[in-house]
Design a protein around this motif. Structure first.
Motif, PDB file in Angstrom:
ATOM      1  N   LEU A 103       0.832  -1.206   0.000  1.00 61.19           N
ATOM      2  CA  LEU A 103       0.000   0.000   0.000  1.00 61.19           C
ATOM      3  C   LEU A 103       0.868   1.258   0.000  1.00 61.19           C
ATOM      4  CD1 LEU A 103      -2.813   1.366   0.363  1.00 61.19           C
ATOM      5  CD2 LEU A 103      -2.384   1.272   2.828  1.00 61.19           C
ATOM      6  N   ARG A 104       0.517   2.199  -0.891  1.00 55.41           N
ATOM      7  CA  ARG A 104       1.212   3.485  -0.921  1.00 55.41           C
ATOM      8  C   ARG A 104       0.190   4.605  -0.941  1.00 55.41           C
ATOM      9  NH1 ARG A 104       6.432   4.419  -2.117  1.00 55.41           N
ATOM     10  NH2 ARG A 104       6.157   5.732  -3.950  1.00 55.41           N
ATOM     11  N   ASP A 106      -2.353  -0.019  -4.560  1.00 59.50           N
ATOM     12  CA  ASP A 106      -1.882  -1.299  -4.011  1.00 59.50           C
ATOM     13  C   ASP A 106      -0.856  -1.960  -4.915  1.00 59.50           C
ATOM     14  OD1 ASP A 106      -3.354  -2.161  -6.176  1.00 59.50           O
ATOM     15  OD2 ASP A 106      -4.686  -3.485  -5.039  1.00 59.50           O
ATOM     16  N   GLY A 107      -0.262  -1.178  -5.791  1.00 60.17           N
ATOM     17  CA  GLY A 107       0.697  -1.720  -6.734  1.00 60.17           C
ATOM     18  C   GLY A 107       0.110  -1.991  -8.102  1.00 60.17           C
ATOM     19  N   ARG A 108      -1.232  -2.029  -8.188  1.00 62.37           N
ATOM     20  CA  ARG A 108      -1.887  -2.280  -9.480  1.00 62.37           C
ATOM     21  C   ARG A 108      -2.927  -1.215  -9.800  1.00 62.37           C
ATOM     22  NH1 ARG A 108      -5.008  -6.029 -10.335  1.00 62.37           N
ATOM     23  NH2 ARG A 108      -5.716  -6.404  -8.192  1.00 62.37           N
ATOM     24  N   VAL A 109      -3.860  -0.991  -8.888  1.00 60.83           N
ATOM     25  CA  VAL A 109      -4.934  -0.025  -9.128  1.00 60.83           C
ATOM     26  C   VAL A 109      -4.851   1.085  -8.081  1.00 60.83           C
ATOM     27  CG1 VAL A 109      -6.460  -1.681 -10.217  1.00 60.83           C
ATOM     28  CG2 VAL A 109      -6.601  -1.317  -7.742  1.00 60.83           C
ATOM     29  N   ALA A 110      -5.384   2.240  -8.460  1.00 58.69           N
ATOM     30  CA  ALA A 110      -5.237   3.414  -7.607  1.00 58.69           C
ATOM     31  C   ALA A 110      -6.532   4.198  -7.549  1.00 58.69           C
ATOM     32  CB  ALA A 110      -4.124   4.322  -8.138  1.00 58.69           C
ATOM     33  N   GLY A 164       3.317   3.045 -12.080  1.00 55.36           N
ATOM     34  CA  GLY A 164       2.879   1.886 -12.840  1.00 55.36           C
ATOM     35  C   GLY A 164       1.517   1.375 -12.441  1.00 55.36           C
ATOM     36  N   VAL A 165       0.597   2.305 -12.094  1.00 59.21           N
ATOM     37  CA  VAL A 165      -0.735   1.892 -11.631  1.00 59.21           C
ATOM     38  C   VAL A 165      -1.818   2.554 -12.468  1.00 59.21           C
ATOM     39  CG1 VAL A 165       0.026   1.455  -9.274  1.00 59.21           C
ATOM     40  CG2 VAL A 165      -0.790   3.740  -9.895  1.00 59.21           C
ATOM     41  N   GLU A 166      -3.002   1.945 -12.444  1.00 64.71           N
ATOM     42  CA  GLU A 166      -4.164   2.442 -13.171  1.00 64.71           C
ATOM     43  C   GLU A 166      -5.111   3.134 -12.198  1.00 64.71           C
ATOM     44  OE1 GLU A 166      -8.021   0.766 -15.706  1.00 64.71           O
ATOM     45  OE2 GLU A 166      -6.558  -0.625 -14.818  1.00 64.71           O
ATOM     46  N   ASN A 196      -8.078  -5.387  -3.098  1.00 63.74           N
ATOM     47  CA  ASN A 196      -7.460  -5.281  -1.783  1.00 63.74           C
ATOM     48  C   ASN A 196      -7.899  -4.080  -0.949  1.00 63.74           C
ATOM     49  OD1 ASN A 196      -5.686  -7.541  -2.376  1.00 63.74           O
ATOM     50  ND2 ASN A 196      -4.589  -6.139  -3.737  1.00 63.74           N
ATOM     51  N   LEU A 197      -8.463  -3.057  -1.594  1.00 66.66           N
ATOM     52  CA  LEU A 197      -8.766  -1.824  -0.885  1.00 66.66           C
ATOM     53  C   LEU A 197     -10.268  -1.597  -0.813  1.00 66.66           C
ATOM     54  CD1 LEU A 197      -6.080   0.502  -2.560  1.00 66.66           C
ATOM     55  CD2 LEU A 197      -5.836  -0.934  -0.519  1.00 66.66           C
ATOM     56  N   ARG A 198     -10.720  -1.096   0.313  1.00 67.96           N
ATOM     57  CA  ARG A 198     -12.124  -0.737   0.503  1.00 67.96           C
ATOM     58  C   ARG A 198     -12.177   0.687   1.036  1.00 67.96           C
ATOM     59  NH1 ARG A 198     -12.041  -4.658  -1.859  1.00 67.96           N
ATOM     60  NH2 ARG A 198     -13.195  -6.631  -1.630  1.00 67.96           N
TER      61      ARG A 198
END
Length: 461
Positions: free
Chosen positions: A10-11, A29-33, A53-55, A109-111
């Motif tokens: 997580l960033r 989370d490394g993939r979606v933002a 590098g995230v969408e 992963n995120l809510r």
């Protein structure tokens, strides 16, 4: 992914806009933002997402902003992201309406949980973030700030007393419903006039705010009384922000306008347009085109220009370099001044086209003391009301900078020494006075030096 694995990747990345005192956030989370409260110039957000590098799949607004034009609608259009705005906000564009209690999944992963936190506005929302099974953060917008809260008076005096109590209750709710370990990520509070008070803090948790924040440490009535007593004026351009944001602002045009030569600069000044010198105050006072106004990029450029200018007045930008002009344009689009009329780069001599340059005398408070030993000197204090209530210069006329243009007839005739707290606003004021044929002297000094110079006569308390 396990809860521990989510937390490891997580960033939460702040995107600072220090000249307006705000922050936006890119969270991934490394993939979606998702993005919270983006500023108008969304190229910064898109660039950060690309570098990570995230969408970007979701954009969230905590409220209809008063101090800047949002980039939320344009960012959602550019990325195809879902645009989440309070269902009760009267906007004229398509969005995903959200309400208190809604939970939005961002990837696997995120809510994001929606919390109604009225106070800064009636429809203000905060967004609590769960990563895996952990409640890790809250994006509190203009609700709970670092050591403060968002001001409750921006909707006008008829609503202030209701909103300040909502603000207290909202802060209490966040403290009650979130763990002490949850990070607090506000939009305002870094110099923004949307904040009730300012803090030097750069990070906080719910637990740390419980120890210091007046909304969490004071009795409600004490909090209300203290907060209302500490409010001062806010920039006039705020009146234009909510209508712009409710309409769904498009991507701004940051290309340079037409280039102005010396003849055009003279004509624009003569026509009553604003020709703005972007250099620092030392350079401006040493030599500038007569009639130009100094809003240096080294201070709160957009805030004060937007506060003073008649809305819709054409603006020409004068900078030493193209980068200065580009920076000024970027700052102006954030407050809804979309296109300068023209620009010029180079030196004041080039802008003046062979005509003599104007200058302004600079002085210190010690100089003021010395001059007063020999002759009577008019002094103009352009600080805000709360600043002037703390300490004043003997005999000074007090006109806050934001009131100067409509109160020029109150400025003493002849030589007038202009001061603020550090020199930036005094130079703006002096440039305005000079453009109106007055004879200002810029007191370019820290106000703390007034006491040492023996000219301070009304102390705090």
């Amino acid at each position: 992914m396990t809860a521990e694995g989510v937390l490891n990747v997580l960033r939460i990345l702040p995107i600072d806009t220090p000249t307006l005192g705000d922050r936006s956030y890119l969270v991934h989370d490394g993939r979606v933002a998702f993005v919270v409260d983006p500023q108008r110039d969304i190229d910064r957000v898109l660039g950060l997402a690309a570098s990570e590098g995230v969408e970007i799949t979701h954009v969230f607004e905590t409220h209809i902003h008063n101090d800047y034009v949002t980039g939320g609608y344009a960012l959602a259009e550019a990325t195809g992201a879902a645009y989440h705005v309070n269902a009760d906000d009267p906007v004229s564009f398509d969005r995903v309406p959200v309400r208190d209690g809604d939970v939005i999944a961002v990837g696997d992963n995120l809510r994001v949980r929606v919390l109604a936190t009225p106070g800064h506005t009636f429809t203000h929302l905060s967004y609590a973030l769960d990563a895996g099974t952990e409640q890790v953060a809250v994006f509190s917008g203009g609700s709970l700030l670092y050591g403060s809260v968002g001001r409750p008076d921006l909707l006008g005096p008829d609503h202030t007393h209701a909103l300040v109590r909502h603000q207290y209750a909202s802060a209490q709710r966040l403290a009650a419903e979130l763990p002490d370990t949850a990070g607090v990520y506000p939009t305002h509070g870094f110099g923004s006039f949307c904040s009730a008070t300012q803090s030097a803090a750069d990070a906080a948790t719910i637990g740390s705010e419980k120890l210091i924040n007046p909304a969490l440490t004071r009795d409600e009535q004490v909090f209300v009384d203290e907060l209302l007593a500490g409010l001062d004026a806010w920039p006039a351009y705020y009146a234009h922000m909510a209508p712009a944001n409710s309409a769904g602002p498009a991507v701004p045009d940051l290309s340079r306008p037409e280039r102005a030569d010396a003849d055009q600069i003279r004509k624009r000044i003569a026509a009553g347009e604003w020709v703005v010198d972007l250099r620092n105050r030392v350079a401006f006072t040493a030599g500038h085109v007569a009639g130009t106004l100094n809003f240096g990029l080294d201070g709160s450029f957009a805030t004060y220009l937007g506060w003073l200018i008649g809305w819709g007045t054409p603006v020409t930008l004068l900078g030493e370099t193209p980068d200065q002009v580009d920076q000024a344009q970027r700052e102006l689009v954030r407050i809804g001044i979309d296109r300068p009329a023209a620009y010029a780069t180079g030196t004041p001599a080039e802008w003046a086209g062979g005509e003599d340059l104007a200058t302004l005398p600079r002085a210190t408070f010690a100089d003021l003391t010395q001059v007063r030993h020999h002759r009577t000197v008019a002094v103009l204090d352009v600080r805000r009301n709360l600043e002037a209530a703390q300490a004043r210069i003997d005999g000074a006329v007090h006109i806050p900078l934001h009131d100067l243009l409509r109160r020029l007839d109150e400025v003493p005739l002849g030589e007038v020494w202009v001061h603020c707290a550090a020199g930036y606003r005094a130079t703006i004021a002096a440039s305005i006075l000079a453009a109106h044929g007055r004879r200002p002297v810029v007191v370019d000094d820290d106000f703390d030096q007034a006491r040492a110079a023996g000219v301070l006569t009304l102390a705090a308390g």
